[in-house]
Design an enzyme around this catalytic site. Structure first.
Site, PDB file in Angstrom:
ATOM      1  N   ILE A 159       0.837  -1.197   0.000  1.00 35.37           N
ATOM      2  CA  ILE A 159       0.000   0.000   0.000  1.00 35.37           C
ATOM      3  C   ILE A 159       0.874   1.250   0.000  1.00 35.37           C
ATOM      4  O   ILE A 159       1.980   1.250   0.547  1.00 35.37           O
ATOM      5  CB  ILE A 159      -0.969  -0.012   1.214  1.00 35.37           C
ATOM      6  CG1 ILE A 159      -2.079   1.021   1.052  1.00 35.37           C
ATOM      7  CG2 ILE A 159      -0.219   0.127   2.522  1.00 35.37           C
ATOM      8  CD1 ILE A 159      -3.236   0.828   2.026  1.00 35.37           C
ATOM      9  N   CYS A 160       0.360   2.295  -0.646  1.00 32.01           N
ATOM     10  CA  CYS A 160       1.017   3.604  -0.644  1.00 32.01           C
ATOM     11  C   CYS A 160      -0.069   4.651  -0.453  1.00 32.01           C
ATOM     12  O   CYS A 160      -1.120   4.365   0.117  1.00 32.01           O
ATOM     13  CB  CYS A 160       1.820   3.817  -1.930  1.00 32.01           C
ATOM     14  SG  CYS A 160       0.830   3.913  -3.429  1.00 32.01           S
ATOM     15  N   ALA A 161       0.149   5.845  -0.938  1.00 30.25           N
ATOM     16  CA  ALA A 161      -0.845   6.902  -0.760  1.00 30.25           C
ATOM     17  C   ALA A 161      -2.077   6.680  -1.625  1.00 30.25           C
ATOM     18  O   ALA A 161      -3.209   6.795  -1.152  1.00 30.25           O
ATOM     19  CB  ALA A 161      -0.235   8.264  -1.054  1.00 30.25           C
TER      20      ALA A 161
END
Length: 104
Positions: free
Chosen positions: A61-63
């Site tokens: 996951i990232c932004a």
């Protein structure tokens, strides 16, 4: 091509004990992350593979989903069962779920 999952799939996998790997920068992770997630910035991921479990899925996951696709692709090429979380932490937060704050 890397498989992507949505926030509902992330929540279900997380409840089953899957590893959630946050690949954002330190200031982003500190500001708010999925509770229980592990943090390795994308730029350091290739050097941090030895510390990751090889059993079970890794949900990257990232932004918003761009860096997580790159991270999931790197992990997949290294033999991990990795997927990217579509929408990232932004989608997690917008779904009404809590964020944890602070360092890893």
């Amino acid at each position: 091509m890397v498989q992507e999952v949505d926030i509902e799939a992330l929540a279900a996998a997380r409840e089953r004990g899957a590893l959630v790997l946050d690949v954002r920068e330190a200031f982003e992770f500190t500001a708010g992350h999925v509770p229980g997630s592990r943090w390795i910035p994308l730029g350091q991921l290739a050097g941090g593979l030895d510390g990751l479990p090889r059993t079970g899925p890794v949900l990257v996951i990232c932004a918003s989903g761009n860096r997580s696709r790159v991270g999931a692709e790197l992990l997949t090429r290294a033999g991990f069962d990795a997927v990217s979380v579509s929408g990232g932490v932004a989608a997690w937060s917008l779904s009404g779920r809590d964020l944890a704050a602070g360092t890893a």
